[in-house]
Write an enzyme that holds these catalytic residues in place. Sequence first.
Site, mmCIF file in Angstrom:
data_model
loop_
_atom_site.group_PDB
_atom_site.id
_atom_site.type_symbol
_atom_site.label_atom_id
_atom_site.label_comp_id
_atom_site.label_asym_id
_atom_site.label_seq_id
_atom_site.Cartn_x
_atom_site.Cartn_y
_atom_site.Cartn_z
ATOM 1 N N GLU A 53 -16.019 -25.064 -61.487
ATOM 2 C CA GLU A 53 -16.089 -25.511 -62.881
ATOM 3 C C GLU A 53 -14.725 -25.947 -63.410
ATOM 4 O O GLU A 53 -14.623 -26.918 -64.151
ATOM 5 C CB GLU A 53 -16.659 -24.407 -63.784
ATOM 6 C CG GLU A 53 -18.150 -24.164 -63.599
ATOM 7 C CD GLU A 53 -18.473 -23.364 -62.353
ATOM 8 O OE1 GLU A 53 -17.574 -22.681 -61.818
ATOM 9 O OE2 GLU A 53 -19.633 -23.423 -61.900
ATOM 10 N N HIS A 121 -28.422 -17.037 -67.454
ATOM 11 C CA HIS A 121 -28.938 -18.391 -67.696
ATOM 12 C C HIS A 121 -29.510 -18.460 -69.102
ATOM 13 O O HIS A 121 -30.426 -19.229 -69.377
ATOM 14 C CB HIS A 121 -29.998 -18.790 -66.662
ATOM 15 C CG HIS A 121 -29.493 -18.762 -65.254
ATOM 16 N ND1 HIS A 121 -29.385 -17.592 -64.529
ATOM 17 C CD2 HIS A 121 -29.029 -19.752 -64.449
ATOM 18 C CE1 HIS A 121 -28.893 -17.869 -63.336
ATOM 19 N NE2 HIS A 121 -28.669 -19.163 -63.260
#
Lengths: 351, 342
Positions: A53, A121
């Site tokens: 990321e 999530h």
Amino acid sequence: MANMAQAVRMALHYAEENLGVTDVFGEDVGPPLGGVFTATQGLKTAWNSPLDERGIIGVAMGLAMAGQRPVAEIQFCDYIYNTIDLLKIAGNTCWCTNGDWNLPMVVKTPVGSGIRGSIYHSHSFDATATHIPGWKIVMPSTPLDAYGLMLSACQDDNPVLFLEPKALLRIKGDEPIPGEPADERALSKMIDAPLGDRSAWKPDWPALEPYFVPIGKARLVREGTTLSVVSYGRMLPLCVRAAAALAETGIRAEVIDLRSLWPYDWEAIRDSVEKTGKVLFVNEDTEVTNFGEHLLRRTVEELFYRLLAPPRLLAGKFVPGIGLADPLEAASVPQLSDITEAIRSLAAEQA
Amino acid sequence: MSERGPSRPRPQLVRAEGEGLGIDRELLVRMHELMVKARVLEERLIQMYKAGHGYFWIGGPGEEAFNVPLGLLMKRGQGPAYDYLHGHYRQSATLLALGEEPVGALRQMKNTATDPYSAGRNFAGHFTKRAWNIAPITSPIEVQYAIAPGTAMAQKRFGGDGITIVTGGDAGTAEGDFASCLVWSSRPGQELPILIIVTNNHWGISTAAATQQGAKSLADRGKAFGMRTASVDGNDVVGSYLALKEAFGYVRSERKPFLMEAMVSRLYGHSSASGANPVPGEVDCIATFEEQLEKGGILNRAAMVQVRERWTKEIGEAARRVRDEPMPAPESIWNNIYKERS
Ligand SMILES: Cc1ncc(C[n+]2csc(CCOP(=O)(O)OP(=O)(O)O)c2C)c(N)n1
């Protein structure tokens, strides 16, 4: 009608054809998958990145420095947290260099709960994102707004964070994307990658038309006089449903979709609150130092004498995560029933 | 779009290895002058800090022998056809070698409105210059290593021979961003034209490198990624110039990454936070170079003293001018948060 994932995909296609977008990239963003939510299938500039990321945000910044117009994806916003200092730098580069550099880049990332995503999530990112100056931050609640906000994001000369309410990505809209075929099965045939081997597949893009939702402009979704409900993202359709149901009881809730969190449309909020005298802010991020708290503070400071009741915030519980089991998720983020109850009680409150 | 002035001497290699110092006399003299100029500038910045004309000093005294050749070898200009530099806060000698005026650094130290890099917002040594592809230097360690592959990627796409250079210290290589840089620069079939540099002064503030990282050589980390690597004595200006020239040539023509580690000194310690006083026992690259120049009959003592005096005078005068320049206006905090479309 297109769903939000298709709308984002079509917007990115329009942007790579017409707005100079050079790269759509991130983990599993390119072929064969085209994104874990299918939002980047078939795009000619889409490519897969290393699972990194910080590298994704860093490379987007570097590309933007060198005259490219990247759209970078963080697969879930739950995994954006280790890039925070890079996000800060992207946001402060123009200011720190007194305007020498600007970074035309978009970061898109799915946010929020509603897909039984458990602890990693289901995160929201709007509270954290709105603590990082120098970005523009948008969050659509409909496919058409997703399309229009993405076009505006891709055209902007500054970093724009595009928060995708993940539970809404598969939901179809009520209004067509300009240029999409009337028959939604035809659309799917044209732009959804087939199951199985996709190596020879190419999308057949509809003749899309430009449609820009200006960053910083809210949308009045439902007019009302009893109270104002200001929300965005996944909570917005729930607020609309609650307002519709309560209309039968005589409560006329006005519902505003903020759409942009920064800059945000204070005029829209102010006009509405001056009319109704009552306001409920709704979002699903954790409630402590929540963006809704900022809106509430400003409401108190600037509109105090127009208020008929204390302004309210309904947001996620300040707990470390959103648990997997239904009762845990339901207890952690606002549900339709919570919103309905919050509207009802605010409507009933007397000064 | 190059802004390289016509009068600037082109660095060139004329003599064969082993003959004299291995580099053309004109270039040696030029590098000496730039090294001295950079040292004088840093010493002036330290003096300003100590006199209360700035809040913080950090800079590059001790890295001139490496950073001057680095700047001289860069292709200066704007856009992917030219070289990008993602530097760190010890880069002043590189900027001067590229042709930057020293007064900007003084203004940034004094945090005046005229500071060309940040209008009084940022610390000394935090350069930026888009017109020359100098990416903004920021305080967070190592982030430039995550950003640099992005400009290199654009350059690979663009064609031409522009490359990206990224530099930083040794302690910072423990950050994940260093690994990010190695990974993103060497994706199979998509290798990037990037010169990855680590200036190793063996310290991270007060922490000795040997106590924290087991790698025998930082350059060797590139080998796992199939990169060409080199480790050079960054206190040796001739050796640095030749090694950098080779690395630049390789990255420019092959469009592939190169990892170079340069051993350098930290002559005034980490920053003003550690006193900014001369550190005994560190090799001074200028002293070494001046001995070589004298022995080789390139420059005599008097000429070298003269160079130092000239820059001391010039930079001193500039510092006095800067002293009376205005601070930024309070309302300027709202300027340039965003770029608006013109
Ligand atoms: C991410 C980050 N962590 C910590 C610091 C504080 N800090 C500033 S310089 C420094 C040491 C850096 O050492 P090295 O990378 O070897 O570079 P040098 O200063 O020795 O050139 C530290 C810890 C910082 N600026 N950024």
